[in-house]
Write a protein that holds these residues in place. Structure first.
Motif, PDB file in Angstrom:
ATOM      1  N   ASN A   1       0.510  -1.262   0.017  1.00 54.19           N
ATOM      2  CA  ASN A   1       0.016  -0.117   0.128  1.00 54.19           C
ATOM      3  C   ASN A   1       0.811   1.101   0.067  1.00 54.19           C
ATOM      4  N   GLN A   2       2.143   1.133   0.734  1.00 55.34           N
ATOM      5  CA  GLN A   2       2.735   2.585   0.657  1.00 55.34           C
ATOM      6  C   GLN A   2       3.603   2.624  -0.600  1.00 55.34           C
ATOM      7  N   LEU A   3       3.878   1.497  -1.294  1.00 51.48           N
ATOM      8  CA  LEU A   3       4.305   1.601  -2.621  1.00 51.48           C
ATOM      9  C   LEU A   3       3.274   2.152  -3.705  1.00 51.48           C
ATOM     10  N   ARG A   4       2.021   1.809  -3.498  1.00 55.23           N
ATOM     11  CA  ARG A   4       1.039   2.655  -4.367  1.00 55.23           C
ATOM     12  C   ARG A   4       0.929   4.011  -4.113  1.00 55.23           C
ATOM     13  N   ALA A   5       1.401   4.371  -2.886  1.00 52.34           N
ATOM     14  CA  ALA A   5       1.037   5.899  -2.505  1.00 52.34           C
ATOM     15  C   ALA A   5       2.519   6.502  -3.160  1.00 52.34           C
ATOM     16  N   ILE A   6       3.589   5.780  -3.133  1.00 54.82           N
ATOM     17  CA  ILE A   6       4.881   6.485  -3.511  1.00 54.82           C
ATOM     18  C   ILE A   6       4.793   6.374  -5.106  1.00 54.82           C
ATOM     19  N   LEU A   7       4.060   5.681  -5.695  1.00 56.02           N
ATOM     20  CA  LEU A   7       3.894   5.589  -7.177  1.00 56.02           C
ATOM     21  C   LEU A   7       3.262   6.530  -7.728  1.00 56.02           C
ATOM     22  N   ARG A   8       2.248   6.916  -7.035  1.00 54.95           N
ATOM     23  CA  ARG A   8       1.102   7.774  -7.067  1.00 54.95           C
ATOM     24  C   ARG A   8       1.769   9.353  -7.158  1.00 54.95           C
ATOM     25  N   ALA A   9       2.374   9.315  -6.123  1.00 58.15           N
ATOM     26  CA  ALA A   9       3.164  10.782  -5.735  1.00 58.15           C
ATOM     27  C   ALA A   9       4.029  11.057  -6.667  1.00 58.15           C
ATOM     28  N   SER A  10       4.714  10.129  -7.353  1.00 58.39           N
ATOM     29  CA  SER A  10       6.175  10.238  -7.955  1.00 58.39           C
ATOM     30  C   SER A  10       5.958  10.632  -9.458  1.00 58.39           C
ATOM     31  N   VAL A  11       4.698  10.576 -10.122  1.00 56.94           N
ATOM     32  CA  VAL A  11       4.223  10.732 -11.408  1.00 56.94           C
ATOM     33  C   VAL A  11       4.752  12.249 -11.605  1.00 56.94           C
ATOM     34  N   ASP A  12       4.266  13.029 -10.991  1.00 60.49           N
ATOM     35  CA  ASP A  12       4.589  14.582 -11.162  1.00 60.49           C
ATOM     36  C   ASP A  12       5.665  15.345 -10.282  1.00 60.49           C
ATOM     37  N   HIS A  13       6.413  14.302  -9.752  1.00 56.28           N
ATOM     38  CA  HIS A  13       7.502  14.663  -8.836  1.00 56.28           C
ATOM     39  C   HIS A  13       8.623  15.212  -9.299  1.00 56.28           C
ATOM     40  N   PRO A  14       9.225  16.404  -9.320  1.00 58.38           N
ATOM     41  CA  PRO A  14      10.437  16.822 -10.148  1.00 58.38           C
ATOM     42  C   PRO A  14      11.615  16.089  -9.808  1.00 58.38           C
ATOM     43  N   GLY A  15      12.399  16.080 -11.116  1.00 56.92           N
ATOM     44  CA  GLY A  15      13.652  15.320 -11.085  1.00 56.92           C
ATOM     45  C   GLY A  15      13.575  13.840 -10.824  1.00 56.92           C
ATOM     46  N   ALA A  16      14.971  13.388 -10.818  1.00 62.59           N
ATOM     47  CA  ALA A  16      14.833  12.033 -10.602  1.00 62.59           C
ATOM     48  C   ALA A  16      14.700  11.131  -9.287  1.00 62.59           C
ATOM     49  N   MET A  17      14.489  10.043  -9.362  1.00 59.39           N
ATOM     50  CA  MET A  17      14.092   9.231  -8.109  1.00 59.39           C
ATOM     51  C   MET A  17      14.584   7.951  -7.956  1.00 59.39           C
ATOM     52  N   TYR A  18      15.057   7.571  -6.857  1.00 56.43           N
ATOM     53  CA  TYR A  18      15.300   6.202  -6.397  1.00 56.43           C
ATOM     54  C   TYR A  18      14.490   5.568  -5.709  1.00 56.43           C
ATOM     55  N   ILE A  19      13.602   4.461  -6.052  1.00 57.62           N
ATOM     56  CA  ILE A  19      12.488   3.758  -5.117  1.00 57.62           C
ATOM     57  C   ILE A  19      13.098   2.284  -4.712  1.00 57.62           C
ATOM     58  N   ARG A  20      13.328   2.152  -3.425  1.00 60.08           N
ATOM     59  CA  ARG A  20      13.915   1.038  -2.811  1.00 60.08           C
ATOM     60  C   ARG A  20      12.904   0.147  -2.461  1.00 60.08           C
ATOM     61  N   LEU A  21      12.752  -1.120  -3.039  1.00 59.03           N
ATOM     62  CA  LEU A  21      11.674  -2.099  -2.473  1.00 59.03           C
ATOM     63  C   LEU A  21      12.469  -3.470  -1.949  1.00 59.03           C
ATOM     64  N   GLY A  22      11.636  -4.044  -1.339  1.00 57.67           N
ATOM     65  CA  GLY A  22      12.272  -5.279  -0.564  1.00 57.67           C
ATOM     66  C   GLY A  22      11.911  -6.477  -1.684  1.00 57.67           C
ATOM     67  N   ARG A  23      11.668  -7.672  -1.233  1.00 57.79           N
ATOM     68  CA  ARG A  23      12.069  -8.978  -2.099  1.00 57.79           C
ATOM     69  C   ARG A  23      10.359  -9.325  -2.614  1.00 57.79           C
ATOM     70  N   GLY A  24       9.340  -8.406  -2.120  1.00 60.81           N
ATOM     71  CA  GLY A  24       8.007  -8.967  -2.491  1.00 60.81           C
ATOM     72  C   GLY A  24       7.540 -10.026  -1.516  1.00 60.81           C
ATOM     73  N   ARG A  25       7.813  -9.929  -0.417  1.00 58.62           N
ATOM     74  CA  ARG A  25       7.370 -10.908   0.676  1.00 58.62           C
ATOM     75  C   ARG A  25       7.259  -9.910   1.903  1.00 58.62           C
ATOM     76  N   ASP A  26       6.993  -8.829   1.877  1.00 57.61           N
ATOM     77  CA  ASP A  26       6.937  -7.820   3.027  1.00 57.61           C
ATOM     78  C   ASP A  26       5.835  -7.646   3.460  1.00 57.61           C
ATOM     79  N   ALA A  27       5.514  -7.998   4.932  1.00 55.25           N
ATOM     80  CA  ALA A  27       4.135  -8.021   5.696  1.00 55.25           C
ATOM     81  C   ALA A  27       3.549  -6.714   5.726  1.00 55.25           C
ATOM     82  N   GLU A  28       2.416  -6.599   5.727  1.00 58.09           N
ATOM     83  CA  GLU A  28       1.443  -5.495   5.691  1.00 58.09           C
ATOM     84  C   GLU A  28       1.753  -4.490   6.937  1.00 58.09           C
ATOM     85  N   VAL A  29       2.058  -3.405   6.334  1.00 57.80           N
ATOM     86  CA  VAL A  29       2.102  -2.327   7.654  1.00 57.80           C
ATOM     87  C   VAL A  29       1.083  -1.128   7.657  1.00 57.80           C
ATOM     88  N   TYR A  30       0.717  -0.778   6.591  1.00 60.52           N
ATOM     89  CA  TYR A  30      -0.425  -0.010   6.160  1.00 60.52           C
ATOM     90  C   TYR A  30      -1.724  -0.786   5.569  1.00 60.52           C
TER      91      TYR A  30
END
Length: 344
Positions: free
Chosen positions: A173-202
């Motif tokens: 869910n936080q990744l979804r928020a990051i991606l949505r906020a990133s579309v119009d964010h100025p400049g370059a961005m590095y987005i770090r993810l885990g292995r796809g087995r991350d337990a739910e926080v949000y």
């Protein structure tokens, strides 16, 4: 990516292979695949692309591992697989961005941030191109694939690049928020993810997500745990265990490593008795170093960086590695107790 026996190796990288047992039971136990970061990446980007023709996606021979294949299935003419050519992919993405597109390029974090560092600096960050570099399977999550595939230096390298936003996703869910906020964010961005087995926080997509604004997940007065990415869930679990002993712990999800929310750190220094940083990264250069740089100008407060010591990480099942480096709930709890005993 095919093995000698014709097996699709991408299942190993995703952690969902049910035939080849290269991991213990804890490594495969977790949340449903549909809610895992590496599995929603392609779907979320495809949803965004439905209404934004600027979005394009690329991978370096890892469409299945990152699930960018899901984007390719829905938008085949806006997807490129560069093969094993990570630096070329990042440079090409900068070219696409210069033409008005918003490229999202995904590969293993070790290949994106470390192998592609020069291209990220010179081609993306320096000309402020809106390229989103997605480093998945970060930290020690690649387990058996070893040092070449582990990325415990990427945050330190990326946060030292000027004009580059650096952000870590704790769950789907936080990744979804990051991606949505990133579309119009100025400049370059590095987005770090885990292995796809991350337990739910949000439980839901955070509606108030903003780059550079940390999220306080738990209030407390005895200790503040400042954490990010894969370690948010373990830190919350540790806070629950400490609470059972009467210890009041504030937990801050410092999802944005750069720009850092310095005010959240200063507030923690004023309001609590000690600060502990927890990260799946070398303790040099990453979140701990960033927090220390803020604290050096504040009144002295007991402080400890917790992560991987300045060494090349071991090789083994991810769950075993997290336990070894005390990056699971048990380990974080023990480290927090050590810090509290020291100040008491």
């Amino acid at each position: 990516m095919m093995g000698a026996a014709g097996q699709d190796q991408s299942t190993l990288f995703r952690g969902d292979d049910n035939e080849l047992r290269l991991k213990d039971e804890k490594s495969v136990r977790g949340t449903p695949a549909k809610s895992m970061p590496a599995f929603i990446l392609g779907d979320e980007l495809a949803d965004l692309a439905e209404t934004d023709p600027r979005i394009v996606v690329a991978t370096a021979d890892l469409a299945n591992s990152s699930r960018t294949r899901d984007f390719a299935n829905r938008h085949p003419h806006r997807f490129i697989d560069f093969g094993i050519a990570e630096r070329n992919m990042i440079t090409a993405a900068a070219g696409m961005a210069s033409c008005g597109l918003v490229p999202y390029v995904a590969t293993f974090a070790s290949f994106a941030a470390i192998l592609g560092a020069e291209a990220i600096k010179t081609d993306c960050a320096y000309p402020r191109m809106p390229v989103r570099i997605i480093g998945h399977h970060s930290g020690i999550s690649m387990g058996f694939y070893g040092t070449s595939h582990h990325s415990t230096e990427d945050l330190g390298m990326m946060r030292s690049v000027a004009d580059l936003t650096v952000v870590c996703a704790a769950d789907a869910n936080q990744l979804r928020a990051i991606l949505r906020a990133s579309v119009d964010h100025p400049g370059a961005m590095y987005i770090r993810l885990g292995r796809g087995r991350d337990a739910e926080v949000y439980q839901d997509v955070p509606a108030d997500f903003a780059f550079g604004k940390a999220t306080k997940l738990r209030e407390g007065s005895d200790l503040t745990i400042v954490t990010t990415g894969s370690q948010v869930h373990a830190s919350l679990a540790a806070a629950d265990r400490l609470a059972a002993d009467g210890v009041s712990v504030r937990v801050i999800d410092m999802h944005t490593i750069k720009p850092l929310d310095e005010e959240a750190i200063r507030a923690a220094a004023r309001d609590t008795r000690a600060i502990l940083t927890v990260e799946e990264h070398n303790i040099i250069g990453g979140l701990g170093s960033a927090v220390a740089e803020v604290l050096v100008d504040e009144e002295r407060i007991p402080f400890r960086r917790h992560g991987i010591l300045d060494e090349f990480s071991l090789i083994g099942p991810p769950a075993a590695l997290y336990a070894h480096y005390r990056l699971d709930a048990d380990g974080v709890t023990a480290v927090a107790r050590e810090l509290l005993q020291k100040i008491n």
